[in-house]
Motif scaffolding. Structure first.
Motif, PDB file in Angstrom:
ATOM      1  N   GLN A 196       0.825  -1.217   0.000  1.00 45.48           N
ATOM      2  CA  GLN A 196       0.000   0.000   0.000  1.00 45.48           C
ATOM      3  C   GLN A 196       0.860   1.269   0.000  1.00 45.48           C
ATOM      4  N   ARG A 197       1.947   1.245   0.725  1.00 43.54           N
ATOM      5  CA  ARG A 197       2.841   2.419   0.738  1.00 43.54           C
ATOM      6  C   ARG A 197       3.497   2.633  -0.621  1.00 43.54           C
ATOM      7  N   LEU A 198       3.922   1.541  -1.266  1.00 47.58           N
ATOM      8  CA  LEU A 198       4.505   1.660  -2.602  1.00 47.58           C
ATOM      9  C   LEU A 198       3.477   2.164  -3.610  1.00 47.58           C
ATOM     10  N   ARG A 199       2.268   1.642  -3.521  1.00 46.79           N
ATOM     11  CA  ARG A 199       1.178   2.108  -4.399  1.00 46.79           C
ATOM     12  C   ARG A 199       0.951   3.599  -4.217  1.00 46.79           C
ATOM     13  N   ALA A 200       0.890   4.035  -2.962  1.00 44.33           N
ATOM     14  CA  ALA A 200       0.627   5.449  -2.681  1.00 44.33           C
ATOM     15  C   ALA A 200       1.725   6.342  -3.260  1.00 44.33           C
ATOM     16  N   LYS A 201       2.945   5.868  -3.228  1.00 44.34           N
ATOM     17  CA  LYS A 201       4.061   6.672  -3.736  1.00 44.34           C
ATOM     18  C   LYS A 201       4.141   6.659  -5.262  1.00 44.34           C
ATOM     19  N   TYR A 202       4.051   5.479  -5.848  1.00 47.95           N
ATOM     20  CA  TYR A 202       4.307   5.355  -7.287  1.00 47.95           C
ATOM     21  C   TYR A 202       3.047   5.344  -8.153  1.00 47.95           C
ATOM     22  N   ASP A 203       1.885   5.177  -7.551  1.00 45.97           N
ATOM     23  CA  ASP A 203       0.639   5.147  -8.313  1.00 45.97           C
ATOM     24  C   ASP A 203      -0.494   5.692  -7.453  1.00 45.97           C
TER      25      ASP A 203
ATOM     26  N   GLN B 163      -3.061   7.518  -7.938  1.00 47.43           N
ATOM     27  CA  GLN B 163      -4.421   7.453  -8.471  1.00 47.43           C
ATOM     28  C   GLN B 163      -4.902   6.012  -8.665  1.00 47.43           C
ATOM     29  N   GLY B 164      -4.025   5.044  -8.495  1.00 50.71           N
ATOM     30  CA  GLY B 164      -4.400   3.648  -8.648  1.00 50.71           C
ATOM     31  C   GLY B 164      -4.665   3.237 -10.086  1.00 50.71           C
ATOM     32  N   LYS B 165      -4.150   3.978 -11.026  1.00 52.60           N
ATOM     33  CA  LYS B 165      -4.391   3.703 -12.444  1.00 52.60           C
ATOM     34  C   LYS B 165      -3.772   2.378 -12.891  1.00 52.60           C
TER      35      LYS B 165
END
Length: 124
Positions: A100-107, A109-111
């Motif tokens: 979740q932390r990696l997603r928040a940093k690198y994506d 918008q969750g695209k």
């Protein structure tokens, strides 16, 4: 005159080349060893989150993550694609807070991550 023609032909040939892949220099890294070793994993994770020092491999990885997400790893070698799937699947299943932390940093918008999650859950 011939030299000018040859140089122009080379420039056209080089610019028409298909897109290059990321370096394969680190393709033999043992991804399983990294994700299974808390110390190694945390070191790479801190590098990715810009919270710690990076190895040369970590620096290389960090520079390619945004592009790889956006292009579905189109410049990745087959080993890099395999390793990426392995690591993301491991994060989703065993380290969801890190994922979740990696997603928040690198994506943010969750695209891209949503697509990868659905794909990898089908492989489970």
């Amino acid at each position: 005159m011939k030299a000018v023609f040859i140089v122009c032909a080379l420039v056209v040939a080089v610019s028409a080349r298909p897109e290059e892949q990321y370096t394969s220099k680190y393709d033999d890294i043992n991804y399983q060893e990294i994700v299974d070793n808390d110390r190694l994993f945390e070191s790479y994770f801190k590098c990715m989150m810009e919270e710690g020092k990076c190895t040369s491999e970590g620096k290389e990885l960090k520079t390619h993550v945004p592009d790889a997400l956006q292009t579905e790893c189109s410049k990745c070698t087959p080993k890099q694609k395999e390793g990426t799937k392995y690591v993301i699947k491991h994060l989703i299943n065993h380290r969801p807070q890190h994922w979740q932390r990696l997603r928040a940093k690198y994506d943010p918008q969750g695209k891209y991550a949503d697509k990868y999650e659905k794909e990898l859950k089908q492989l489970s």
